[in-house]
Design a protein around this motif. Sequence first.
Motif, PDB file in Angstrom:
ATOM      1  N   GLY A 108    -122.718  -1.211 -74.880  1.00 23.91           N
ATOM      2  CA  GLY A 108    -123.812  -1.524 -75.788  1.00 23.91           C
ATOM      3  C   GLY A 108    -124.978  -0.543 -75.791  1.00 23.91           C
ATOM      4  N   GLU A 109    -124.989   0.416 -74.874  1.00 26.52           N
ATOM      5  CA  GLU A 109    -126.087   1.388 -74.812  1.00 26.52           C
ATOM      6  C   GLU A 109    -125.591   2.763 -75.234  1.00 26.52           C
ATOM      7  N   ARG A 110    -126.420   3.443 -76.042  1.00 19.39           N
ATOM      8  CA  ARG A 110    -126.043   4.769 -76.529  1.00 19.39           C
ATOM      9  C   ARG A 110    -125.909   5.742 -75.360  1.00 19.39           C
ATOM     10  N   LEU A 111    -124.792   6.451 -75.327  1.00 18.61           N
ATOM     11  CA  LEU A 111    -124.510   7.434 -74.281  1.00 18.61           C
ATOM     12  C   LEU A 111    -125.372   8.665 -74.507  1.00 18.61           C
ATOM     13  N   LYS A 112    -126.090   9.058 -73.488  1.00 15.48           N
ATOM     14  CA  LYS A 112    -126.895  10.275 -73.556  1.00 15.48           C
ATOM     15  C   LYS A 112    -126.015  11.437 -73.129  1.00 15.48           C
ATOM     16  N   GLU A 113    -125.543  12.162 -74.124  1.00 16.77           N
ATOM     17  CA  GLU A 113    -124.689  13.306 -73.836  1.00 16.77           C
ATOM     18  C   GLU A 113    -125.531  14.564 -73.708  1.00 16.77           C
ATOM     19  N   PRO A 114    -125.120  15.451 -72.827  1.00 18.54           N
ATOM     20  CA  PRO A 114    -125.786  16.751 -72.774  1.00 18.54           C
ATOM     21  C   PRO A 114    -125.599  17.467 -74.111  1.00 18.54           C
ATOM     22  N   ALA A 115    -126.386  18.453 -74.371  1.00 16.57           N
ATOM     23  CA  ALA A 115    -126.301  19.194 -75.638  1.00 16.57           C
ATOM     24  C   ALA A 115    -124.863  19.638 -75.884  1.00 16.57           C
ATOM     25  N   GLY A 116    -124.449  19.585 -77.117  1.00 14.91           N
ATOM     26  CA  GLY A 116    -123.106  20.044 -77.415  1.00 14.91           C
ATOM     27  C   GLY A 116    -122.460  19.375 -78.588  1.00 14.91           C
ATOM     28  N   PRO A 117    -121.568  18.407 -78.324  1.00 17.89           N
ATOM     29  CA  PRO A 117    -120.670  17.910 -79.350  1.00 17.89           C
ATOM     30  C   PRO A 117    -121.265  17.504 -80.692  1.00 17.89           C
ATOM     31  N   GLY A 118    -122.397  16.865 -80.714  1.00 19.17           N
ATOM     32  CA  GLY A 118    -122.984  16.493 -82.000  1.00 19.17           C
ATOM     33  C   GLY A 118    -122.429  15.198 -82.558  1.00 19.17           C
ATOM     34  N   ARG A 119    -122.588  15.035 -83.867  1.00 15.93           N
ATOM     35  CA  ARG A 119    -122.256  13.776 -84.521  1.00 15.93           C
ATOM     36  C   ARG A 119    -120.753  13.546 -84.623  1.00 15.93           C
ATOM     37  N   ILE A 120    -120.427  12.258 -84.791  1.00 19.48           N
ATOM     38  CA  ILE A 120    -119.032  11.849 -84.934  1.00 19.48           C
ATOM     39  C   ILE A 120    -118.900  11.179 -86.289  1.00 19.48           C
ATOM     40  N   SER A 121    -118.140  11.799 -87.189  1.00 22.20           N
ATOM     41  CA  SER A 121    -118.036  11.230 -88.531  1.00 22.20           C
ATOM     42  C   SER A 121    -116.905  10.202 -88.646  1.00 22.20           C
ATOM     43  N   LEU A 122    -115.943  10.201 -87.720  1.00 23.53           N
ATOM     44  CA  LEU A 122    -114.822   9.268 -87.779  1.00 23.53           C
ATOM     45  C   LEU A 122    -114.717   8.514 -86.456  1.00 23.53           C
ATOM     46  N   ALA A 123    -114.944   7.210 -86.494  1.00 27.55           N
ATOM     47  CA  ALA A 123    -114.901   6.396 -85.278  1.00 27.55           C
ATOM     48  C   ALA A 123    -113.484   5.998 -84.898  1.00 27.55           C
ATOM     49  N   GLY A 124    -112.573   5.931 -85.875  1.00 29.45           N
ATOM     50  CA  GLY A 124    -111.198   5.532 -85.588  1.00 29.45           C
ATOM     51  C   GLY A 124    -111.128   4.151 -84.978  1.00 29.45           C
ATOM     52  N   LEU A 125    -110.298   3.999 -83.944  1.00 33.05           N
ATOM     53  CA  LEU A 125    -110.131   2.710 -83.270  1.00 33.05           C
ATOM     54  C   LEU A 125    -111.430   2.217 -82.632  1.00 33.05           C
ATOM     55  N   ALA A 126    -112.341   3.155 -82.322  1.00 29.54           N
ATOM     56  CA  ALA A 126    -113.583   2.796 -81.639  1.00 29.54           C
ATOM     57  C   ALA A 126    -114.655   2.290 -82.599  1.00 29.54           C
TER      58      ALA A 126
END
Length: 183
Positions: A108-126
């Motif tokens: 339920g909490e947004r994952l704080k990712e280190p700089a890099g991957p960026g946005r996700i346009s397709l969630a798929g099964l998730a």
Amino acid sequence: MDFYHSEDNNKLRHVVNWIVDIVVVIAFAWFLVYAYGTQIVIAGHSMLPLLASEDVVFMDRLVYDFGNPDRFDVVVFQREDQKMNVKRVVGLPGETVQIKNDGIYIDGERLKEPAGPGRISLAGLAEKPIKLGAQEYFLLGDNRDSSEDSRFANIGNVSRDQIQGKVWFRMLPLVKMELIRSK
């Protein structure tokens, strides 16, 4: 003439010591190659910008014999079709993973990712929350819009048994030779 101080005995002792040294070096080299020398050739662009297609990396096969993968580790896993893939660990056993609002949510909490991957346009099964089992991991490629990973049914949650090791070193191309660290 004293047997223990003869010149022939010293030569024999020298040869035996030399042979023992060679056997020890060969055994040590075998261990290093077995543990750290498994080569994996990256196929595709799912791990850009970290790893590009045709990069050659070494996998540590022993690291997970003594522990479990951590969040953000870059791991090699064997798919159901027996192909080897390289992805990043995002979700750990027992967690609930969901992708929404261009982000990854863990329990339920947004994952704080280190700089890099960026946005996700397709969630798929998730798109809907996915509860990971006691031995399951959720893996994503760094190039999120061009990665076949845990978001898709043909990969899904990856069991601990499928994870073969941790990527630790890029060997080729030589100009990009470096240690691969978790974020």
